[in-house]
Design an enzyme around this catalytic site. Structure first.
Site, mmCIF file in Angstrom:
data_model
loop_
_atom_site.group_PDB
_atom_site.id
_atom_site.type_symbol
_atom_site.label_atom_id
_atom_site.label_comp_id
_atom_site.label_asym_id
_atom_site.label_seq_id
_atom_site.Cartn_x
_atom_site.Cartn_y
_atom_site.Cartn_z
ATOM 1 N N ASP A 64 40.643 22.864 61.018
ATOM 2 C CA ASP A 64 39.690 23.756 61.688
ATOM 3 C C ASP A 64 40.430 24.706 62.628
ATOM 4 O O ASP A 64 41.480 24.370 63.161
ATOM 5 C CB ASP A 64 38.685 22.895 62.464
ATOM 6 C CG ASP A 64 37.477 23.700 62.897
ATOM 7 O OD1 ASP A 64 37.249 24.797 62.359
ATOM 8 O OD2 ASP A 64 36.749 23.221 63.791
ATOM 9 N N GLY A 65 39.863 25.885 62.817
ATOM 10 C CA GLY A 65 40.386 26.816 63.816
ATOM 11 C C GLY A 65 41.057 28.050 63.245
ATOM 12 O O GLY A 65 41.659 28.826 63.997
ATOM 13 N N ASN A 66 40.948 28.258 61.949
ATOM 14 C CA ASN A 66 41.560 29.463 61.359
ATOM 15 C C ASN A 66 40.934 30.738 61.939
ATOM 16 O O ASN A 66 41.631 31.694 62.260
ATOM 17 C CB ASN A 66 41.354 29.487 59.840
ATOM 18 C CG ASN A 66 42.090 28.378 59.130
ATOM 19 O OD1 ASN A 66 42.887 27.683 59.736
ATOM 20 N ND2 ASN A 66 41.833 28.212 57.845
ATOM 21 N N ARG A 98 39.226 37.161 60.030
ATOM 22 C CA ARG A 98 39.188 35.715 59.763
ATOM 23 C C ARG A 98 40.048 35.338 58.556
ATOM 24 O O ARG A 98 40.664 34.273 58.522
ATOM 25 C CB ARG A 98 37.740 35.260 59.513
ATOM 26 C CG ARG A 98 36.816 35.460 60.694
ATOM 27 C CD ARG A 98 35.408 35.003 60.368
ATOM 28 N NE ARG A 98 35.401 33.655 59.830
ATOM 29 C CZ ARG A 98 35.460 32.544 60.571
ATOM 30 N NH1 ARG A 98 35.510 32.631 61.883
ATOM 31 N NH2 ARG A 98 35.450 31.363 60.000
ATOM 32 N N HIS A 124 42.873 32.309 57.607
ATOM 33 C CA HIS A 124 42.944 31.370 56.472
ATOM 34 C C HIS A 124 44.300 31.487 55.770
ATOM 35 O O HIS A 124 44.885 30.493 55.347
ATOM 36 C CB HIS A 124 41.819 31.653 55.469
ATOM 37 C CG HIS A 124 40.446 31.435 56.042
ATOM 38 N ND1 HIS A 124 40.125 30.308 56.758
ATOM 39 C CD2 HIS A 124 39.305 32.190 56.006
ATOM 40 C CE1 HIS A 124 38.854 30.374 57.145
ATOM 41 N NE2 HIS A 124 38.332 31.509 56.704
ATOM 42 N N SER A 130 33.983 23.218 52.334
ATOM 43 C CA SER A 130 32.839 22.296 52.343
ATOM 44 C C SER A 130 31.700 22.830 51.487
ATOM 45 O O SER A 130 31.640 24.027 51.173
ATOM 46 C CB SER A 130 32.348 22.080 53.782
ATOM 47 O OG SER A 130 31.615 23.197 54.215
ATOM 48 N N TRP A 160 29.834 27.632 51.300
ATOM 49 C CA TRP A 160 29.333 28.677 50.381
ATOM 50 C C TRP A 160 28.425 29.663 51.108
ATOM 51 O O TRP A 160 28.234 30.789 50.660
ATOM 52 C CB TRP A 160 28.541 28.052 49.220
ATOM 53 C CG TRP A 160 29.359 27.218 48.280
ATOM 54 C CD1 TRP A 160 29.256 25.874 48.097
ATOM 55 C CD2 TRP A 160 30.387 27.657 47.381
ATOM 56 N NE1 TRP A 160 30.166 25.451 47.150
ATOM 57 C CE2 TRP A 160 30.871 26.526 46.694
ATOM 58 C CE3 TRP A 160 30.958 28.901 47.091
ATOM 59 C CZ2 TRP A 160 31.880 26.581 45.734
ATOM 60 C CZ3 TRP A 160 31.976 28.964 46.143
ATOM 61 C CH2 TRP A 160 32.420 27.819 45.484
ATOM 62 N N LEU A 176 53.487 11.226 46.526
ATOM 63 C CA LEU A 176 52.344 11.497 47.416
ATOM 64 C C LEU A 176 51.183 11.992 46.570
ATOM 65 O O LEU A 176 51.383 12.766 45.628
ATOM 66 C CB LEU A 176 52.746 12.593 48.426
ATOM 67 C CG LEU A 176 51.640 13.249 49.259
ATOM 68 C CD1 LEU A 176 51.172 12.297 50.364
ATOM 69 C CD2 LEU A 176 52.129 14.532 49.921
ATOM 70 N N ARG A 231 41.601 15.973 63.223
ATOM 71 C CA ARG A 231 40.800 17.206 63.254
ATOM 72 C C ARG A 231 41.481 18.166 64.219
ATOM 73 O O ARG A 231 41.749 17.817 65.373
ATOM 74 C CB ARG A 231 39.367 16.940 63.694
ATOM 75 C CG ARG A 231 38.577 18.244 63.733
ATOM 76 C CD ARG A 231 37.091 18.098 63.801
ATOM 77 N NE ARG A 231 36.523 19.438 63.641
ATOM 78 C CZ ARG A 231 35.389 19.721 63.060
ATOM 79 N NH1 ARG A 231 34.650 18.761 62.573
ATOM 80 N NH2 ARG A 231 34.965 20.965 62.969
ATOM 81 N N ARG A 254 33.540 16.525 65.889
ATOM 82 C CA ARG A 254 32.496 16.159 64.925
ATOM 83 C C ARG A 254 33.098 15.912 63.553
ATOM 84 O O ARG A 254 34.243 16.269 63.297
ATOM 85 C CB ARG A 254 31.377 17.206 64.822
ATOM 86 C CG ARG A 254 31.708 18.606 65.130
ATOM 87 C CD ARG A 254 30.583 19.560 64.768
ATOM 88 N NE ARG A 254 31.181 20.859 64.649
ATOM 89 C CZ ARG A 254 31.280 21.720 65.649
ATOM 90 N NH1 ARG A 254 30.770 21.434 66.820
ATOM 91 N NH2 ARG A 254 31.895 22.873 65.467
ATOM 92 N N LEU A 255 32.274 15.318 62.694
ATOM 93 C CA LEU A 255 32.752 14.971 61.351
ATOM 94 C C LEU A 255 32.446 16.052 60.326
ATOM 95 O O LEU A 255 33.050 16.075 59.249
ATOM 96 C CB LEU A 255 32.150 13.642 60.882
ATOM 97 C CG LEU A 255 32.582 12.390 61.651
ATOM 98 C CD1 LEU A 255 31.917 11.158 61.071
ATOM 99 C CD2 LEU A 255 34.105 12.227 61.615
HETATM 100 C C1 FPP Z 1 38.101 26.079 58.960
HETATM 101 O O1 FPP Z 1 38.414 27.097 59.887
HETATM 102 C C2 FPP Z 1 38.858 26.238 57.736
HETATM 103 C C3 FPP Z 1 38.297 26.462 56.520
HETATM 104 C C4 FPP Z 1 36.856 26.565 56.325
HETATM 105 C C5 FPP Z 1 39.119 26.670 55.312
HETATM 106 C C6 FPP Z 1 40.438 25.988 55.245
HETATM 107 C C7 FPP Z 1 41.314 26.758 54.337
HETATM 108 C C8 FPP Z 1 42.661 26.912 54.432
HETATM 109 C C9 FPP Z 1 43.453 26.217 55.455
HETATM 110 C C10 FPP Z 1 43.422 27.835 53.535
HETATM 111 C C11 FPP Z 1 43.433 27.505 52.100
HETATM 112 C C12 FPP Z 1 43.563 26.068 51.788
HETATM 113 C C13 FPP Z 1 44.258 25.563 50.738
HETATM 114 C C14 FPP Z 1 44.232 24.109 50.467
HETATM 115 C C15 FPP Z 1 45.073 26.387 49.864
HETATM 116 P P1 FPP Z 1 37.232 27.997 60.424
HETATM 117 O O2 FPP Z 1 37.198 29.224 59.590
HETATM 118 O O3 FPP Z 1 35.955 27.241 60.468
HETATM 119 O O4 FPP Z 1 37.755 28.300 61.876
HETATM 120 P P2 FPP Z 1 36.876 28.600 63.158
HETATM 121 O O5 FPP Z 1 36.058 27.365 63.424
HETATM 122 O O6 FPP Z 1 37.900 28.859 64.206
HETATM 123 O O7 FPP Z 1 36.038 29.811 62.858
#
Ligand code: FPP
Length: 249
Positions: free
Chosen positions: A23-25, A36, A40, A68, A72, A134, A187, A193-194
């Site tokens: 989380d946190g991208n 955003r 990612h 998740s 979508w 792995l 996390r 949260r889950l």
């Molecule tokens: C949550 O951050 C992250 C995601 C919904 C996507 C995760 C995807 C990647 C790390 C890249 C691609 C993955 C693979 C396996 C190739 P968020 O967007 O909810 O962050 P925020 O809560 O800060 O907005």
């Protein structure tokens, strides 16, 4: 060469299965005034580092919550970009996974993925199926409640009387039937949260939350999480004394 931090890890007490809510991208990108999608893209570097790091440490199973069932509903451009990044990851990393003995696996409603992504995913799973070092599981179009519903649908088609349903035979209908239960959930980005992740499987999992945003997460953060895990006493509902005796047995 092993770093100082890594030398503190007890290789005889590694979590057999680590699962990560990445989380946190978005916040990482926002802080840097980027869009955003850049977040990612940067997060993909962390995926590479953590998968390699886990393998080098000797961890046998790692599961990443990559997309998740609810994701979508994000803006279409973001969904498309995430699907494209996933495809790129599989195309670019497939050979490296193979060379490193990493078996790719995926859980979730995979049939909901765009056809091209689904195809590359299946090809990479097939190509890496003999990997013994792995198992990397990607949770894609994954939801914990969805998984339980899918399991109920499957089990109701079997000739199992309701009174014979128990935790062991029910778990065989989950997407994770061939994976060990997670020992450690990490996390990132501080949220407690889950988020509909592995609701059944996390029953006795140790939870580690770090404020580090996913795009900044590297092997050293993984090691810190493992060291924290190794300081915990796992009791599985027993008293501390009982749990210690169970460990000895
Ligand atoms: C949550 O951050 C992250 C995601 C919904 C996507 C995760 C995807 C990647 C790390 C890249 C691609 C993955 C693979 C396996 C190739 P968020 O967007 O909810 O962050 P925020 O809560 O800060 O907005």
């Amino acid at each position: 060469m092993k770093g100082k931090l890594e030398s503190l890890v007890d290789k005889n007490n590694l979590p057999a299965h680590i699962v990560i809510i990445m989380d946190g991208n978005g916040r990482w990108a926002n802080k840097k005034n980027l869009d955003r999608i850049s977040g990612h893209r940067e997060g993909m570097k962390s995926v590479r580092a953590v998968v390699q790091g886990a393998k080098d440490l000797g961890v046998k199973h790692i599961t990443l919550y990559a997309f998740s069932a609810q994701n979508w509903q994000r803006p279409k451009v973001e969904v498309n970009a995430l699907m494209e990044l996933l495809k790129q990851y599989l195309l670019r990393e497939g050979d490296k996974l193979l060379e490193n003995g990493i078996r790719l696996n995926a859980i979730g409603r995979l049939w909901e993925l765009p056809q091209d992504v689904h195809e590359v995913l299946e090809e990479t799973i097939e190509k890496t199926k003999d990997g013994k070092e792995l198992t990397l599981t990607l949770a894609l179009s994954y939801g914990g409640r969805e998984e339980i519903i899918d399991a109920v649908k499957k089990i109701s088609c079997e000739k199992i009387a309701p009174e014979d349903v128990n935790q062991t035979n029910f778990a065989r209908f989950l997407y994770t039937s061939d994976l060990p239960e997670p020992d450690l959930l990490i996390r990132t980005s501080g949220e407690m949260r889950l988020s509909n992740f592995m609701l059944w499987q996390l029953a006795y999992t140790e939870i580690y939350v770090t404020k580090t945003l996913w795009p900044n997460f590297r092997k050293r953060h993984l090691i810190k999480a493992i060291l924290n895990y190794q300081r915990r006493e796992r009791r599985f509902g027993l008293t501390g004394d009982q749990a210690k005796k169970r460990e000895v047995i």
